[in-house]
Design a protein around this motif. Structure first.
Motif, PDB file in Angstrom:
ATOM      1  N   GLY A 114       4.935  -5.023  11.963  1.00 59.62           N
ATOM      2  CA  GLY A 114       4.267  -3.876  12.560  1.00 59.62           C
ATOM      3  C   GLY A 114       5.249  -2.873  13.139  1.00 59.62           C
ATOM      4  N   GLU A 115       6.327  -3.362  13.783  1.00 53.19           N
ATOM      5  CA  GLU A 115       7.324  -2.458  14.345  1.00 53.19           C
ATOM      6  C   GLU A 115       8.082  -1.717  13.249  1.00 53.19           C
ATOM      7  N   THR A 116       8.360  -2.429  12.145  1.00 51.82           N
ATOM      8  CA  THR A 116       9.005  -1.764  11.008  1.00 51.82           C
ATOM      9  C   THR A 116       8.105  -0.679  10.436  1.00 51.82           C
ATOM     10  N   PHE A 117       6.809  -0.948  10.367  1.00 49.31           N
ATOM     11  CA  PHE A 117       5.862   0.043   9.870  1.00 49.31           C
ATOM     12  C   PHE A 117       5.833   1.259  10.801  1.00 49.31           C
ATOM     13  N   LEU A 118       5.835   1.033  12.121  1.00 48.41           N
ATOM     14  CA  LEU A 118       5.863   2.129  13.078  1.00 48.41           C
ATOM     15  C   LEU A 118       7.141   2.981  12.901  1.00 48.41           C
ATOM     16  N   SER A 163      19.859  -4.146  15.087  1.00 48.38           N
ATOM     17  CA  SER A 163      19.544  -3.602  13.769  1.00 48.38           C
ATOM     18  C   SER A 163      18.035  -3.492  13.577  1.00 48.38           C
ATOM     19  N   VAL A 164      17.632  -2.537  12.744  1.00 48.31           N
ATOM     20  CA  VAL A 164      16.199  -2.376  12.471  1.00 48.31           C
ATOM     21  C   VAL A 164      15.658  -3.546  11.654  1.00 48.31           C
ATOM     22  N   LYS A 165      16.569  -4.344  11.068  1.00 52.04           N
ATOM     23  CA  LYS A 165      16.114  -5.500  10.293  1.00 52.04           C
ATOM     24  C   LYS A 165      15.528  -6.593  11.180  1.00 52.04           C
ATOM     25  N   THR A 166      15.794  -6.507  12.491  1.00 53.07           N
ATOM     26  CA  THR A 166      15.255  -7.516  13.409  1.00 53.07           C
ATOM     27  C   THR A 166      13.847  -7.189  13.883  1.00 53.07           C
ATOM     28  N   LEU A 167      13.302  -6.047  13.489  1.00 55.34           N
ATOM     29  CA  LEU A 167      11.958  -5.672  13.914  1.00 55.34           C
ATOM     30  C   LEU A 167      10.908  -6.476  13.156  1.00 55.34           C
ATOM     31  N   SER A 168       9.742  -6.615  13.773  1.00 57.21           N
ATOM     32  CA  SER A 168       8.646  -7.308  13.103  1.00 57.21           C
ATOM     33  C   SER A 168       8.002  -6.379  12.068  1.00 57.21           C
ATOM     34  N   SER A 181      13.241   9.555  16.604  1.00 60.20           N
ATOM     35  CA  SER A 181      13.173   8.892  17.905  1.00 60.20           C
ATOM     36  C   SER A 181      12.035   9.457  18.756  1.00 60.20           C
ATOM     37  N   ALA A 182      11.833  10.789  18.661  1.00 60.14           N
ATOM     38  CA  ALA A 182      10.758  11.399  19.453  1.00 60.14           C
ATOM     39  C   ALA A 182       9.399  10.832  19.053  1.00 60.14           C
ATOM     40  N   HIS A 183       9.170  10.689  17.724  1.00 60.23           N
ATOM     41  CA  HIS A 183       7.888  10.123  17.270  1.00 60.23           C
ATOM     42  C   HIS A 183       7.789   8.642  17.612  1.00 60.23           C
ATOM     43  N   LEU A 184       8.914   7.909  17.450  1.00 59.65           N
ATOM     44  CA  LEU A 184       8.866   6.466  17.685  1.00 59.65           C
ATOM     45  C   LEU A 184       8.605   6.164  19.163  1.00 59.65           C
ATOM     46  N   GLU A 185       9.167   6.947  20.069  1.00 57.70           N
ATOM     47  CA  GLU A 185       8.910   6.720  21.492  1.00 57.70           C
ATOM     48  C   GLU A 185       7.430   6.935  21.829  1.00 57.70           C
TER      49      GLU A 185
END
Length: 340
Positions: A331-335, A324-329, A291-295
């Motif tokens: 690029g967001e999934t890659f991040l 759910s993380v499955k709803t990410l696009s 979470s720290a890296h993703l923020e």
């Protein structure tokens, strides 16, 4: 004569016309010549049949070749479409790579020692396996200790029940002895009072009777004192046994507590539960650090959360909506993957 000349002309014209297909005119043996012509005709017919069969095979091969050509054209078209889609996907990924690489340059430190990292991960895995085996051995020892504690508990409960019965019996005996002692003391006090009142006024026989009563009362008092001393000793022994019983009850409660702890550890350290326990702990640590890296890479928009063994994302730009993380696009999934 004109008719004969005309017939001769027609014969010469017929000979000239037949000279090309028939070749030379029959000689002296026309039968042999005819047989030769028949043989050549049969050979020519056979060659015609072979040629017709070859033509059919050629036509079939040509049809199959045309079908293969049509299939090849369709495959070529599909492969061209796939190549175009892969080229577009590659161009899109390259377009997304540039800002991601720029954003992650200050977050993820570069490493060239990939083999060392893999070796460290394998070493950690071996340590985790060794720890798991040690925990399983400890679980077996605890189960064995729990079984022994249950057996001791059963013996202690039986012993406590016996001691409680002895305590009740001794209390009953002590109560009876106290009642007897009280009666003897009352009789002794009565006799002493009567003797003190009648000693001056009574005769010698009466005085002897009083002395006899006093002696009997004295003996009864001594017997009561001895009985009381014995009962006091029995009471002391019973108090000691009651103290031991209380201590045994304390040990029983401690053994029950240890048994419950051992049973809980046995449930937690089972094959499936232990693996789930380790995975949940790893998920919590991974979620907190990720979470720290993703923020940082998402400008504070996303942070991670876990529900059991599943990842969830919290969208801070959308009232902290959890999804759910499955709803990410893409690029967001890659991040998110890079952050983890």
């Amino acid at each position: 004569r004109q008719a004969l000349l005309s017939l001769n002309d027609r014969c010469r014209a017929a000979e000239a016309a037949l000279a090309t297909p028939l070749g030379d005119l029959p000689g002296s043996d026309p039968g042999a010549r005819l047989a030769t012509i028949d043989a050549e005709l049969q050979a020519a017919e056979m060659e015609v049949e072979h040629a017709r069969a070859a033509v059919q095979k050629t036509q079939q091969a040509l049809h199959e070749t045309r079908l293969l050509g049509t299939e090849a054209e369709r495959n070529l078209t599909a492969e061209t479409e796939r190549a175009r889609a892969r080229r577009e996907e590659r161009e899109r990924l390259f377009a997304e790579k540039l800002p991601l690489a720029t954003a992650l340059a200050g977050v993820v430190p570069p490493t060239d020692d990939l083999a060392g990292a893999i070796e460290r991960e394998l070493a950690d895995l071996l340590e985790a396996k060794a720890a798991r085996e040690a925990l399983l051995r400890e679980q077996e020892h605890r189960q064995h200790a729990s079984t022994e504690a249950r057996q001791r508990l059963a013996r202690l409960e039986a012993k406590i029940a016996t001691l409680e019965g002895h305590v009740l019996e001794q209390q009953t005996r002590e109560t009876g002895a106290k009642d007897v002692l009280s009666a003897h003391l009352a009789r002794f006090a009565t006799a002493v009072s009567e003797a003190s009142l009648d000693r001056d006024d009574g005769s010698g026989d009466e005085q002897d009777r009083v002395e006899a009563l006093l002696e009997a009362a004295k003996r009864a008092h001594e017997e009561a004192v001895r009985s009381h001393a014995g009962l006091a000793g029995d009471e002391w022994h019973l108090q000691q046994r009651v103290a031991k019983a209380v201590e045994s009850r304390t040990q029983l409660a401690a053994a029950r507590t240890r048994g419950e702890v051992a049973r809980e550890l046995g449930l937690l350290l089972g094959a499936n539960n232990f693996q789930t326990y380790l995975l949940e702990g790893a998920m919590r640590v991974l979620t907190e650090d990720g979470s720290a890296h993703l923020e940082r890479v998402s400008d504070g928009r996303y942070r991670l959360d876990c529900d059991g063994l599943d990842f969830q994302v919290v969208d801070r730009w959308n009232a902290d909506a959890v999804r759910s993380v499955k709803t990410l696009s893409g690029g967001e999934t890659f991040l998110t993957s890079l952050a983890l």
